[in-house]
Design a protein around this motif. Structure first.
Motif, PDB file in Angstrom:
ATOM      1  N   SER A   1       0.581 -20.081  18.086  1.00 15.94           N
ATOM      2  CA  SER A   1       1.720 -20.462  17.234  1.00 15.94           C
ATOM      3  C   SER A   1       2.822 -21.183  18.002  1.00 15.94           C
ATOM      4  O   SER A   1       3.057 -20.913  19.179  1.00 15.94           O
ATOM      5  CB  SER A   1       2.304 -19.201  16.594  1.00 15.94           C
TER       6      SER A   1
ATOM      7  N   ASN B   1       6.589 -21.013  14.133  1.00 16.04           N
ATOM      8  CA  ASN B   1       6.696 -21.089  12.662  1.00 16.04           C
ATOM      9  C   ASN B   1       5.485 -20.402  12.021  1.00 16.04           C
ATOM     10  O   ASN B   1       4.715 -21.019  11.289  1.00 16.04           O
ATOM     11  CB  ASN B   1       6.769 -22.558  12.218  1.00 16.04           C
TER      12      ASN B   1
ATOM     13  N   ASP C   1       4.750 -20.578   8.108  1.00 20.47           N
ATOM     14  CA  ASP C   1       4.423 -21.950   7.699  1.00 20.47           C
ATOM     15  C   ASP C   1       3.000 -22.316   8.124  1.00 20.47           C
ATOM     16  O   ASP C   1       2.230 -22.894   7.344  1.00 20.47           O
ATOM     17  CB  ASP C   1       5.441 -22.923   8.305  1.00 20.47           C
TER      18      ASP C   1
END
Length: 268
Positions: A134, A137, A140
């Protein structure tokens, strides 16, 4: 010599059995843009092979790498030749590291490309666990990109055994575990914000790997307190933790870490 051979444990419900310490290999492939308190030299092939042999002798069967770790994956391929069955290999997807800079791509196309490239570099026909690397975020990434769906497909195809998220937020970790097999979280003497993810994993039979268990070498304590022991008492004090990844290239540090883990786990 104290070893971890008798302390292997299941990684959630993946069917994988892993040692409570894993060998992190960022230092085998990358010496730029890494957050360690002191500089280091990337080990040569002989030093790297000796380190891997020592890890195996000490009962470590978990090895952690990533495309973002420079040449780590392509070095591990030859280094692990002939011993694939002895290792549970964790790699990542989503982060690329070129010319001293990270860039991120969580698209379905890139995810498949990345995993297929990792298989070639690692000289294997399957990877035990692939984690989404990651950029922070987490929600998202999980909700609005094709990365998790693609990893689900790659698992169905047998190219990976399990998948999950190496994230940075509680919400991301919780969502990742609802649909995936494992989360890698930060949990150490300085940072415990992601503990709810470990709690959830314990309650739902998911795997947890700990990154930065030793706060990347920054653990500071009262005089006379061994920082490794104190760190492991915290980490392994939580029954939801399966394994902690330790990224050392120093054989003495590795042996000390294993001895401490054996002592601490023996006390539980």
């Amino acid at each position: 010599m104290k070893t971890l051979h008798h302390l292997h444990r299941p990684l959630g419900s993946t069917g994988l059995n892993i040692s409570p310490l894993g060998l992190g290999t960022v230092k085998l492939g990358r010496d730029q843009g890494v957050k360690y308190p002191s500089g280091f030299s990337i080990p040569d092939d002989r030093e790297a092979a000796n380190l891997i042999a020592l890890a195996r002798e000490l009962g470590i069967n978990l090895i952690d790498t990533a495309p973002a770790y420079g040449r780590s994956e392509e070095r591990l391929g030859p280094l692990l030749r002939g011993q694939r069955d002895a290792w549970v290999i964790v790699s990542k997807t989503g982060e690329e590291f070129d010319n001293g800079q990270s860039r991120f791509d969580f698209s379905a196309e890139h995810t498949r490309f990345s995993v297929e490239r990792s298989l070639k570099r690692l000289e294997t026909d399957y990877i035990d666990l692939v984690l989404v690397h990651s950029d922070g975020n987490d929600l998202d990434i999980l909700q609005n990109t094709g990365v998790y769906e693609t990893l689900e497909r790659l698992k169905e195809e047998g190219l990976i055994r399990a998948f999950g998220l190496s994230g940075k937020t509680v919400d991301g970790g919780l969502l990742a575990l609802q649909r995936g097999d494992c989360a890698m979280v930060t949990y150490n003497l300085n940072e415990q914000a992601e503990k709810p993810v470990i709690d959830y994993a314990q309650a739902h039979g998911r795997g947890i790997l700990i990154k930065k268990a030793l706060a990347s070498g920054h653990a500071c304590l009262a005089p006379g307190v061994d920082p490794v022991r104190a760190s492991f008492e915290l980490v392994f004090g939580h029954p939801g933790v399966t394994s902690a990844i330790v990224g050392t290239i120093n054989p003495l540090h590795l042996a000390h870490n294993v001895a401490m883990a054996v002592e601490v786990l023996g006390d539980h």
